[in-house]
Design a protein around this motif. Sequence first.
Motif, PDB file in Angstrom:
ATOM      1  N   TYR B  54       0.838  -1.207   0.000  1.00 52.54           N
ATOM      2  CA  TYR B  54       0.000   0.000   0.000  1.00 52.54           C
ATOM      3  C   TYR B  54       0.871   1.254   0.000  1.00 52.54           C
ATOM      4  O   TYR B  54       0.543   2.247  -0.644  1.00 52.54           O
ATOM      5  CB  TYR B  54      -0.906  -0.014   1.236  1.00 52.54           C
ATOM      6  CG  TYR B  54      -1.925   1.088   1.243  1.00 52.54           C
ATOM      7  CD1 TYR B  54      -3.138   0.949   0.577  1.00 52.54           C
ATOM      8  CD2 TYR B  54      -1.670   2.282   1.902  1.00 52.54           C
ATOM      9  CE1 TYR B  54      -4.058   1.970   0.558  1.00 52.54           C
ATOM     10  CE2 TYR B  54      -2.592   3.311   1.894  1.00 52.54           C
ATOM     11  CZ  TYR B  54      -3.786   3.149   1.226  1.00 52.54           C
ATOM     12  OH  TYR B  54      -4.692   4.167   1.203  1.00 52.54           O
ATOM     13  N   ALA B  55       2.007   1.195   0.712  1.00 51.48           N
ATOM     14  CA  ALA B  55       2.872   2.362   0.802  1.00 51.48           C
ATOM     15  C   ALA B  55       3.673   2.571  -0.480  1.00 51.48           C
ATOM     16  O   ALA B  55       3.956   3.707  -0.862  1.00 51.48           O
ATOM     17  CB  ALA B  55       3.821   2.201   1.993  1.00 51.48           C
ATOM     18  N   TYR B  56       4.068   1.478  -1.137  1.00 50.05           N
ATOM     19  CA  TYR B  56       4.891   1.575  -2.354  1.00 50.05           C
ATOM     20  C   TYR B  56       4.254   0.745  -3.467  1.00 50.05           C
ATOM     21  O   TYR B  56       4.805  -0.274  -3.882  1.00 50.05           O
ATOM     22  CB  TYR B  56       6.307   1.058  -2.077  1.00 50.05           C
ATOM     23  CG  TYR B  56       7.049   1.842  -1.022  1.00 50.05           C
ATOM     24  CD1 TYR B  56       7.641   3.066  -1.323  1.00 50.05           C
ATOM     25  CD2 TYR B  56       7.150   1.351   0.279  1.00 50.05           C
ATOM     26  CE1 TYR B  56       8.312   3.787  -0.358  1.00 50.05           C
ATOM     27  CE2 TYR B  56       7.822   2.066   1.251  1.00 50.05           C
ATOM     28  CZ  TYR B  56       8.398   3.276   0.939  1.00 50.05           C
ATOM     29  OH  TYR B  56       9.064   3.983   1.887  1.00 50.05           O
ATOM     30  N   PRO B  57       3.082   1.167  -3.971  1.00 49.27           N
ATOM     31  CA  PRO B  57       2.373   0.332  -4.962  1.00 49.27           C
ATOM     32  C   PRO B  57       3.168   0.131  -6.249  1.00 49.27           C
ATOM     33  O   PRO B  57       3.173  -0.961  -6.811  1.00 49.27           O
ATOM     34  CB  PRO B  57       1.072   1.108  -5.210  1.00 49.27           C
ATOM     35  CG  PRO B  57       1.345   2.500  -4.743  1.00 49.27           C
ATOM     36  CD  PRO B  57       2.361   2.408  -3.661  1.00 49.27           C
ATOM     37  N   ASP B  58       3.851   1.171  -6.711  1.00 53.42           N
ATOM     38  CA  ASP B  58       4.576   1.049  -7.988  1.00 53.42           C
ATOM     39  C   ASP B  58       5.751   0.085  -7.866  1.00 53.42           C
ATOM     40  O   ASP B  58       5.966  -0.756  -8.740  1.00 53.42           O
ATOM     41  CB  ASP B  58       5.061   2.426  -8.440  1.00 53.42           C
ATOM     42  CG  ASP B  58       3.893   3.333  -8.793  1.00 53.42           C
ATOM     43  OD1 ASP B  58       2.829   2.782  -9.141  1.00 53.42           O
ATOM     44  OD2 ASP B  58       4.038   4.560  -8.682  1.00 53.42           O
ATOM     45  N   ALA B  59       6.518   0.237  -6.780  1.00 54.34           N
ATOM     46  CA  ALA B  59       7.689  -0.631  -6.607  1.00 54.34           C
ATOM     47  C   ALA B  59       7.268  -2.099  -6.505  1.00 54.34           C
ATOM     48  O   ALA B  59       7.890  -2.984  -7.109  1.00 54.34           O
ATOM     49  CB  ALA B  59       8.460  -0.221  -5.361  1.00 54.34           C
ATOM     50  N   PHE B  60       6.179  -2.354  -5.763  1.00 51.16           N
ATOM     51  CA  PHE B  60       5.747  -3.747  -5.591  1.00 51.16           C
ATOM     52  C   PHE B  60       5.170  -4.312  -6.898  1.00 51.16           C
ATOM     53  O   PHE B  60       5.275  -5.511  -7.160  1.00 51.16           O
ATOM     54  CB  PHE B  60       4.729  -3.864  -4.449  1.00 51.16           C
ATOM     55  CG  PHE B  60       5.375  -4.007  -3.107  1.00 51.16           C
ATOM     56  CD1 PHE B  60       6.184  -3.006  -2.601  1.00 51.16           C
ATOM     57  CD2 PHE B  60       5.211  -5.152  -2.350  1.00 51.16           C
ATOM     58  CE1 PHE B  60       6.808  -3.140  -1.360  1.00 51.16           C
ATOM     59  CE2 PHE B  60       5.827  -5.300  -1.110  1.00 51.16           C
ATOM     60  CZ  PHE B  60       6.627  -4.294  -0.624  1.00 51.16           C
ATOM     61  N   HIS B  61       4.528  -3.431  -7.687  1.00 50.66           N
ATOM     62  CA  HIS B  61       3.998  -3.915  -8.962  1.00 50.66           C
ATOM     63  C   HIS B  61       5.129  -4.191  -9.953  1.00 50.66           C
ATOM     64  O   HIS B  61       5.083  -5.157 -10.723  1.00 50.66           O
ATOM     65  CB  HIS B  61       3.020  -2.892  -9.537  1.00 50.66           C
ATOM     66  CG  HIS B  61       2.344  -3.357 -10.786  1.00 50.66           C
ATOM     67  ND1 HIS B  61       1.580  -4.508 -10.834  1.00 50.66           N
ATOM     68  CD2 HIS B  61       2.344  -2.870 -12.049  1.00 50.66           C
ATOM     69  CE1 HIS B  61       1.128  -4.686 -12.057  1.00 50.66           C
ATOM     70  NE2 HIS B  61       1.590  -3.707 -12.822  1.00 50.66           N
ATOM     71  N   GLN B  62       6.150  -3.324  -9.917  1.00 50.51           N
ATOM     72  CA  GLN B  62       7.294  -3.529 -10.820  1.00 50.51           C
ATOM     73  C   GLN B  62       8.156  -4.706 -10.374  1.00 50.51           C
ATOM     74  O   GLN B  62       8.925  -5.245 -11.164  1.00 50.51           O
ATOM     75  CB  GLN B  62       8.163  -2.263 -10.856  1.00 50.51           C
ATOM     76  CG  GLN B  62       7.501  -1.064 -11.510  1.00 50.51           C
ATOM     77  CD  GLN B  62       8.248   0.219 -11.206  1.00 50.51           C
ATOM     78  OE1 GLN B  62       9.398   0.194 -10.781  1.00 50.51           O
ATOM     79  NE2 GLN B  62       7.590   1.342 -11.425  1.00 50.51           N
ATOM     80  N   GLY B  63       8.045  -5.077  -9.100  1.00 49.05           N
ATOM     81  CA  GLY B  63       8.917  -6.114  -8.556  1.00 49.05           C
ATOM     82  C   GLY B  63       8.852  -7.417  -9.327  1.00 49.05           C
ATOM     83  O   GLY B  63       9.857  -8.107  -9.504  1.00 49.05           O
ATOM     84  N   ARG B  64       7.666  -7.748  -9.863  1.00 53.40           N
ATOM     85  CA  ARG B  64       7.514  -9.037 -10.555  1.00 53.40           C
ATOM     86  C   ARG B  64       8.396  -9.106 -11.802  1.00 53.40           C
ATOM     87  O   ARG B  64       8.735 -10.193 -12.263  1.00 53.40           O
ATOM     88  CB  ARG B  64       6.057  -9.273 -10.911  1.00 53.40           C
ATOM     89  CG  ARG B  64       5.499  -8.271 -11.898  1.00 53.40           C
ATOM     90  CD  ARG B  64       4.072  -8.621 -12.270  1.00 53.40           C
ATOM     91  NE  ARG B  64       3.593  -7.725 -13.316  1.00 53.40           N
ATOM     92  CZ  ARG B  64       2.537  -7.958 -14.046  1.00 53.40           C
ATOM     93  NH1 ARG B  64       1.831  -9.043 -13.846  1.00 53.40           N
ATOM     94  NH2 ARG B  64       2.149  -7.113 -14.969  1.00 53.40           N
ATOM     95  N   ALA B  65       8.741  -7.917 -12.361  1.00 55.26           N
ATOM     96  CA  ALA B  65       9.593  -7.920 -13.555  1.00 55.26           C
ATOM     97  C   ALA B  65      10.988  -8.456 -13.236  1.00 55.26           C
ATOM     98  O   ALA B  65      11.716  -8.857 -14.146  1.00 55.26           O
ATOM     99  CB  ALA B  65       9.686  -6.509 -14.126  1.00 55.26           C
TER     100      ALA B  65
END
Lengths: 123, 216
Positions: B54-65
Amino acid sequence: MAGSLKMLGVGLGLLVLTTLSFALSRLHTGTLGLVVALVIAAAKVGLIAFFFMHLSERRGGPRLVFATAFTFVAILVGLVLVEAGDRAAPTMPPGPFQPLLLPGRATVPKRAPPREVPSEWFP
Amino acid sequence: MRPEASVRPVVPQARHFGDEASRQDAAHLGMWVFLASEVMLFTALFTAYALYRYAYPDAFHQGRAYMDVGLGTLNTYVLVTSSILVALAITSVRAGRDMRAGAFLLGAWVLGVGFLCIKGLEYAHHAHDGALPGAWYDFDGFAVPGASLFFTLYWVMTGIHALHVLVGLGVLSTLVVRAWAGRFSATYHTPLELGGMYWHLVDIVWLFLWPLLYLA
């Protein structure tokens, strides 16, 4: 034999749902993809709990424990997210270490300079 | 002659333990309470994941890459298949085929070892990239705020899960030996059912880790 066929059928369902989850992850992005993936995971948990973990044969206590555990999961995750959503952004936790230590930034965290003690404090 | 003076019959179990069905009920209930406490352990980790996502939505979404989705997905199929084999082992022993049950359990054990080998391969890749947990994070290719948190949670969550897989392998190996020693039968196989439930819980935890860390 009938029991084995039933277990094989449930197992086939699990493998199909796994494939579905993987295929849908290629299509959806963002929050919708996350929700779809979690719903499919919950469906698989239902199949495993009821057929592989014998909940279909055990009424009463075991089902109560299963339902209570997942209710507590929902309460804990849900309340934490609701509370986080109500916060101002600067109060969100930065993590267990200094963000300034990220690669590409200064390796030594910045510190405030020591405060000068006014000389009039000492007679 | 008074009845009390006659020879007392031999009772294998005291009456308060009840019959075999009651003992099975008690064992299953106790196992479910234990599994619920395990769920609470993992819930703390999933809650931390939810908060930081919730705090870092972009980083966690990009993490799968930066994850090896192929290996993660392969591991999902491996664990699900091993769960199916454990379920087949129980139906076999209920039909009185304990040798076949042992073979199914051995198959599940082999797949569990395969899971850990694949996981180790992934860990080696991440360590080579410098995507290590906490203050050891040194991955220049993914240096945004929140990236190190994603990988910290990845290491902790999958690490604790891998420890559970290791314990499960110990349980499965014990069950294989006992099944082939003829310790289980169509009427008595409660330890096999309880050990299988532990292995299924390990599978369930991975079924949530996989989409959260690799897919979404």
